[in-house]
Enzyme design. Structure first.
Site, PDB file in Angstrom:
ATOM      1  N   GLU A 439     -10.807  16.037 -20.123  1.00  0.00           N
ATOM      2  CA  GLU A 439     -11.545  17.071 -19.723  1.00  0.00           C
ATOM      3  C   GLU A 439     -11.442  17.635 -18.453  1.00  0.00           C
ATOM      4  O   GLU A 439     -12.434  17.911 -17.841  1.00  0.00           O
ATOM      5  CB  GLU A 439     -12.912  16.518 -20.266  1.00  0.00           C
ATOM      6  CG  GLU A 439     -13.318  15.892 -21.429  1.00  0.00           C
ATOM      7  CD  GLU A 439     -12.790  16.628 -22.669  1.00  0.00           C
ATOM      8  OE1 GLU A 439     -12.580  17.963 -22.432  1.00  0.00           O
ATOM      9  OE2 GLU A 439     -12.326  16.033 -23.463  1.00  0.00           O
ATOM     10  N   GLY A 440     -10.084  17.645 -17.963  1.00  0.00           N
ATOM     11  CA  GLY A 440      -9.831  18.037 -16.610  1.00  0.00           C
ATOM     12  C   GLY A 440      -9.915  16.939 -15.695  1.00  0.00           C
ATOM     13  O   GLY A 440     -10.798  16.109 -15.317  1.00  0.00           O
TER      14      GLY A 440
END
Length: 594
Positions: A439-440
């Site tokens: 998620e990043g």
């Protein structure tokens, strides 16, 4: 592996007292979110997490998942039955609209429920995590017919959802994605391949709705040419039930370091002419639509860091109380190792980081509820949106970093037995390692904080947060629960953050400085913010405490804050020194000599 018992009192204190849930519920007209309802939901969620999914954590890790000849993923024994209980309990729809079958409760009330699920069984919990993010993205961006087609079943939990971004050549940089979408009447045909798709295929639900980023034939280059499509595994029929099998399949499963019971799939779209997909939002606006899901996921991934830390803390607490080894200071015979000061240091570090992470995660989610639902004027709403935006990279970044420290300390507390799979604590260490990556990555979270959330508004959101910190420091100086020296230590950390902020703003044109300093700026900001929340917790605990023997919980909150200020907060000096050092030694060596 020891049993998991949800710390419901810690959760309720963090949610209602520390994060300000009650005030938010009133401002947002959540009349049903009364203290009694909150307590009842937490109690029932604790039973579900502890009884239904926690017992499957170890067996799921050992068994893993299998892709059968029909290209369906077989989940470990008990997973499907637990998911059916999840549906029947109504847990999937807590925060979603009543019109679509949800319970219309605050997002932040769903957060402690999710913490329990991930602490009990993180691999299992990833399925509803992705589903809730996909539901959020469709709720905010899809047109009404698509909502009516997909959302009721997703909100009930009967259908699950996924996020399809990554491709073999395109990881964090989505500008290079190659998956194609071509218009065909009222829908599109999707062709391409995606990798690292969490719960992309499984046997727990009757349908899976994939949210897929793809590029139209006439789209502009780069991220401005990306659109978002909903691609169901089975195309819904006129009756709303799953119909024809869509042209999307899992090709293979990744063999991973951890979360073995969570299928991570290579997904193929369009082997036989193209998978049918429905546009979500506007053409070429897919990245903005997907970020609805990404922001939700970043908060909940940070929450996973808190959850796995809590489970590691519980396992270590149980072990150090039982393990007899050596003679502790003051004892005359072999002692439980919890009596040794260095073991106590590790346990207090785990406890302080976990409690601070919980306060940070819950506060970020309450800010989201304020920004979305409170009846405020435009200026007030903007204030809460800035606060939610600012806290999101802190929650995702810091809470997943502390999970690495806490799970490692849990292994250490177990000694040699921690390195043995039999005790189960090694699984937590392995499972937690994915959290700073997906998620990043936390490097991306740091760049988001220093760039979009600090430099872009010239430090406005940060100054608002600093003002709240100063007010807490002033209030803390008037109560006996915190001595003057500790209040001064917190005030010094505020000054350190202010110094770093000014340096960042003054050096914003130097991209090498910004990139080199971003991670330490994230850790500095997060640590000071966590300390602020710990001080707030102490102020609240001192006001609620009666001094009676039954107040050990509130006393423990105060002592844990003392530990955080004494032993965690000094890290800020190192983070500031690294920010000030900038890029010189980081960028000095040629690439070939790294």
């Amino acid at each position: 592996m020891s049993e998991y018992r949800a710390p419901t009192r810690d959760m309720e204190f963090a949610l209602r007292s520390l994060a300000g849930f009650d005030e938010m519920a009133k401002a947002c007209n959540y009349e049903d979110a009364s203290p009694d309802v909150v307590a009842a939901i937490l109690e029932e969620a604790a039973k579900f997490a502890g009884n239904a999914i926690a017992p499957l954590n170890r067996s799921g890790d050992e068994t893993g998942v299998q892709l059968d000849e029909g290209r369906c993923v077989q989940t470990p024994e008990g997973f499907k039955e637990a998911y059916q209980q999840y549906i029947e309990g109504g847990w999937a729809g807590l925060q979603f609209d009543a019109e679509q079958g949800g319970q219309a409760l605050p997002f932040s009330l769903a957060i402690p429920v999710q913490e329990m699920i991930h602490a009990a069984n993180m691999a299992w919990g990833l399925c509803p995590l992705l589903s809730q993010g996909a539901t959020e993205a469709l709720s905010e961006n899809a047109d009404e017919p698509l909502k009516q087609m997909l959302l009721p079943k997703m909100i009930s939990g009967e259908w699950t959802g996924t996020m399809n971004l990554t491709e073999p050549q395109s990881g964090s940089d989505l500008a290079t994605i190659r998956t194609q979408a071509r218009p065909e009447g009222d829908h599109y045909r999707i062709t391409g391949q995606k990798i690292f798709i969490t719960w992309g295929e499984h046997d727990m639900a009757e349908n899976i709705v994939h949210l897929v980023l793809a590029r139209l034939p006439y789209a502009p280059a780069g991220v401005k040419g990306i659109s978002l499509f909903a691609v169901p595994k089975f195309i819904p029929g006129a009756d709303g039930n799953p119909g024809e099998r869509n042209d999307c399949y899992a090709l293979s499963l990744e063999h991973k370091m951890g979360i073995h019971a969570s299928p991570t799939c290579v997904m193929s779209y369009g082997e036989n002419g193209g998978a049918l997909g429905y546009l979500v939002g506007q053409e070429n606006q897919g990245l903005a639509c997907m970020f609805t899901m990404m922001n939700n996921a970043r908060l909940t991934v940070g929450l996973q860091g808190v959850a796995v830390s809590e489970r590691a803390l519980q396992m270590a607490r149980s072990y150090v109380a039982e393990r007899i080894q050596g003679t502790a200071p003051g004892d005359l015979e072999p002692s439980p190792i919890v009596r040794h000061p260095d073991v106590r240091r590790m346990m207090m570090t785990m406890k302080a980081l976990t409690e601070a992470g919980r306060g940070l995660a819950y506060s970020g989610c309450v800010a989201v509820d304020y920004a979305k639902h409170a009846e405020l004027d435009a200026e007030q709403r903007s204030y809460y949106q800035r606060r939610a935006d600012l806290l999101t990279p802190l929650v995702k970044g810091w809470c997943t970093e502390i999970a690495q420290e806490v799970t490692s300390l849990a292994v250490q507390c177990h000694g040699g037995m921690g390195f043995i799979e039999e005790t189960g604590v090694a699984q937590l260490y392995r499972d937690a390692r994915i959290l700073p990556i997906y998620e990043g990555t936390n490097g991306i979270q740091a760049l988001d904080l220093i760039g979009r959330k600090t430099i872009r508004d010239r430090g406005l959101a940060m100054q608002e947060l600093l003002a709240d910190m100063r007010a807490t420091a002033e209030a803390a100086s008037t109560v006996s629960a915190l001595d003057e020296q500790r209040v001064q230590a917190f005030e010094q950390s505020i000054q350190q953050l202010e110094e770093a902020l000014q340096l960042v703003l003054d050096s914003s044109a130097n991209e090498h400085f910004v990139g080199s300093s971003a991670f330490n700026f994230l850790m500095l900001t997060s640590t000071v913010t966590a300390a602020w929340l710990m001080l707030k917790a102490t102020l609240l605990a001192s006001r609620q405490s009666t001094g009676e023997p039954g107040d050990e919980f509130l006393t423990a909150r105060q002592v844990t804050t003392h530990f955080f200020v004494d032993h965690i907060l000094p890290r800020c000096a190192g983070y500031l020194a690294s920010v000030k050092a900038g890029e010189d030694s980081i960028m000095a060596l040629p690439e070939t000599t790294l």
